[in-house]
Design an enzyme around this catalytic site. Structure first.
Site, PDB file in Angstrom:
ATOM      1  N   ASP A  21       0.835  -1.201   0.000  1.00 28.49           N
ATOM      2  CA  ASP A  21       0.000   0.000   0.000  1.00 28.49           C
ATOM      3  C   ASP A  21       0.873   1.255   0.000  1.00 28.49           C
ATOM      4  O   ASP A  21       1.996   1.237   0.505  1.00 28.49           O
ATOM      5  CB  ASP A  21      -0.917  -0.021   1.236  1.00 28.49           C
ATOM      6  CG  ASP A  21      -2.062   0.972   1.104  1.00 28.49           C
ATOM      7  OD1 ASP A  21      -2.360   1.410  -0.021  1.00 28.49           O
ATOM      8  OD2 ASP A  21      -2.662   1.320   2.138  1.00 28.49           O
ATOM      9  N   GLY A  24       0.076   5.390  -4.443  1.00 30.84           N
ATOM     10  CA  GLY A  24      -0.537   6.656  -4.860  1.00 30.84           C
ATOM     11  C   GLY A  24      -0.012   7.809  -4.032  1.00 30.84           C
ATOM     12  O   GLY A  24       0.389   8.861  -4.577  1.00 30.84           O
ATOM     13  N   ARG A  34      -0.587   9.271  -9.701  1.00 29.36           N
ATOM     14  CA  ARG A  34      -0.598   8.014  -8.943  1.00 29.36           C
ATOM     15  C   ARG A  34       0.101   6.863  -9.699  1.00 29.36           C
ATOM     16  O   ARG A  34       0.743   6.010  -9.101  1.00 29.36           O
ATOM     17  CB  ARG A  34      -2.043   7.612  -8.643  1.00 29.36           C
ATOM     18  CG  ARG A  34      -2.774   8.592  -7.720  1.00 29.36           C
ATOM     19  CD  ARG A  34      -4.243   8.199  -7.577  1.00 29.36           C
ATOM     20  NE  ARG A  34      -4.360   6.803  -7.204  1.00 29.36           N
ATOM     21  CZ  ARG A  34      -4.213   6.339  -5.956  1.00 29.36           C
ATOM     22  NH1 ARG A  34      -3.970   7.165  -4.977  1.00 29.36           N
ATOM     23  NH2 ARG A  34      -4.322   5.047  -5.711  1.00 29.36           N
ATOM     24  N   HIS A  38       2.683   3.411  -8.910  1.00 23.85           N
ATOM     25  CA  HIS A  38       2.529   1.982  -9.260  1.00 23.85           C
ATOM     26  C   HIS A  38       3.753   1.494 -10.042  1.00 23.85           C
ATOM     27  O   HIS A  38       4.260   0.405  -9.816  1.00 23.85           O
ATOM     28  CB  HIS A  38       1.257   1.760 -10.078  1.00 23.85           C
ATOM     29  CG  HIS A  38      -0.008   2.090  -9.323  1.00 23.85           C
ATOM     30  ND1 HIS A  38      -0.215   1.656  -8.036  1.00 23.85           N
ATOM     31  CD2 HIS A  38      -1.116   2.790  -9.667  1.00 23.85           C
ATOM     32  CE1 HIS A  38      -1.416   2.097  -7.623  1.00 23.85           C
ATOM     33  NE2 HIS A  38      -1.965   2.787  -8.593  1.00 23.85           N
ATOM     34  N   SER A  66      -7.348  -5.893  -5.625  1.00 23.60           N
ATOM     35  CA  SER A  66      -8.460  -6.464  -4.852  1.00 23.60           C
ATOM     36  C   SER A  66      -9.758  -6.380  -5.648  1.00 23.60           C
ATOM     37  O   SER A  66      -9.849  -5.624  -6.625  1.00 23.60           O
ATOM     38  CB  SER A  66      -8.613  -5.711  -3.528  1.00 23.60           C
ATOM     39  OG  SER A  66      -9.260  -4.482  -3.756  1.00 23.60           O
ATOM     40  N   ASN A  69     -10.765  -2.912  -6.009  1.00 18.83           N
ATOM     41  CA  ASN A  69      -9.970  -1.982  -6.828  1.00 18.83           C
ATOM     42  C   ASN A  69     -10.621  -1.655  -8.181  1.00 18.83           C
ATOM     43  O   ASN A  69     -10.248  -0.662  -8.824  1.00 18.83           O
ATOM     44  CB  ASN A  69      -8.547  -2.517  -7.055  1.00 18.83           C
ATOM     45  CG  ASN A  69      -7.658  -2.416  -5.833  1.00 18.83           C
ATOM     46  OD1 ASN A  69      -6.731  -3.192  -5.645  1.00 18.83           O
ATOM     47  ND2 ASN A  69      -7.920  -1.444  -4.966  1.00 18.83           N
ATOM     48  N   TRP A  70     -11.627  -2.437  -8.592  1.00 17.73           N
ATOM     49  CA  TRP A  70     -12.334  -2.106  -9.848  1.00 17.73           C
ATOM     50  C   TRP A  70     -13.050  -0.763  -9.727  1.00 17.73           C
ATOM     51  O   TRP A  70     -13.396  -0.149 -10.732  1.00 17.73           O
ATOM     52  CB  TRP A  70     -13.380  -3.176 -10.195  1.00 17.73           C
ATOM     53  CG  TRP A  70     -12.818  -4.525 -10.482  1.00 17.73           C
ATOM     54  CD1 TRP A  70     -12.933  -5.636  -9.698  1.00 17.73           C
ATOM     55  CD2 TRP A  70     -12.071  -4.937 -11.633  1.00 17.73           C
ATOM     56  NE1 TRP A  70     -12.292  -6.699 -10.276  1.00 17.73           N
ATOM     57  CE2 TRP A  70     -11.759  -6.308 -11.470  1.00 17.73           C
ATOM     58  CE3 TRP A  70     -11.618  -4.278 -12.794  1.00 17.73           C
ATOM     59  CZ2 TRP A  70     -11.024  -7.037 -12.409  1.00 17.73           C
ATOM     60  CZ3 TRP A  70     -10.891  -5.008 -13.743  1.00 17.73           C
ATOM     61  CH2 TRP A  70     -10.605  -6.361 -13.532  1.00 17.73           C
TER      62      TRP A  70
END
Ligand code: FPP
Length: 251
Positions: A21, A24, A34, A38, A66, A69-70
């Site tokens: 985590d 971003g 962001r 990644h 996850s 996350n969509w």
């Protein structure tokens, strides 16, 4: 004494799970988009996977995407999928050189065609590697997995292959996507949040939880060593008392 030499290699966690985590926020702090975070997170994935394999960790599970996350902006979802395809393609050499087998858990059927295809190819190419298993949790959540397992067990019962009384903790283990893997002894979450966010809910019942403020793109070897040393300084009692543990391990 350097950090690495403080690790007791005879008491390594066999399985480490990581909630990566802070990508971003890491990027935003640098005034970047962001996605920049990644992209830099990939470097941490490479470093932590190879370091874990070198140390002798047998299973490393990374929460890469996850089921929730969509809900992110479509451009970020698309960029994460593209990054995954690109990384799997680019890092095959790293996986082969380090003898790492790639696996994935989650509802892979919802991944786009390119992503699904690349994932299958990389899993196939690395299937004979045996030093460490790197498991990517993709379109994964603990509750999704428990619903799936429950559905499958219900079918077994309805079709008469199992009775309801026979259902035990072992039965549930067998129907999870992690069947056959040991439970993680250590769960690490980077990025400063102290929660488990629907990750491996069943499997982390007895895991040691380690939270660090370090953002994932900054998480490096020394941070992993610190987490392992912290884990090794804890007493895992599994509901027993110290004296019983000491006796069991002849301390
Ligand atoms: C969480 O940071 C990170 C993710 C949702 C994606 C993780 C992806 C990578 C590390 C890159 C690709 C991975 C692989 C396995 C190739 P966040 O975006 O939630 O950060 P924030 O909490 O600061 O917003």
């Amino acid at each position: 004494m350097d950090l690495k030499s403080k690790i007791d290699t005879t008491r390594l966690p066999g399985h480490i799970a990581i909630i990566m985590d802070g990508n971003g926020r890491w990027a935003q702090k640098k005034g970047e988009a962001r996605l920049f975070g990644h992209q830099h997170g990939v470097e941490s994935v490479r470093k932590i996977a190879t370091t874990s394999a070198e140390l002798g960790i047998r299973y490393l599970t990374l929460y890469a995407f996850s089921t929730e996350n969509w809900k992110r902006p479509q451009y970020e979802v698309d960029a994460l999928m593209d990054l995954l395809v690109h990384t799997l393609n680019q890092e095959l050499d790293t996986l082969m050189k380090n003898n790492i087998r790639l696996k994935a858990i989650g509802d892979l059927s919802r991944l786009n065609t390119d992503c699904h295809k690349q994932l299958m190819q990389t899993m196939e190419s690395t299937s004979k590697n045996e030093r460490m298993e790197l498991i990517l949790a993709l379109n994964y959540s603990g509750r999704w997995e428990l619903c799936e397992a429950t559905r499958k067990i219900a079918v077994e019962v309805v079709e008469g292959r199992m009775s309801a009384e026979e259902i035990s903790s072992d039965t549930i283990d067998k129907f999870l996507s992690t069947a056959g893997m040991p439970e993680p002894e250590l769960l690490i979450r980077t990025g400063g949040e102290n929660r488990v966010s629907n990750f491996l809910l069943w499997q982390i019942a007895y895991s040691e939880l380690y939270f660090t403020n370090v953002f994932w793109p900054d998480f490096r070897e020394k941070d992993l060593y610190e987490a392992i040393i912290n884990y090794q300084n804890r007493e895992r009692r599994f509901g027993m008392i110290s004296e019983q543990i000491n006796q069991a391990f002849d301390k």
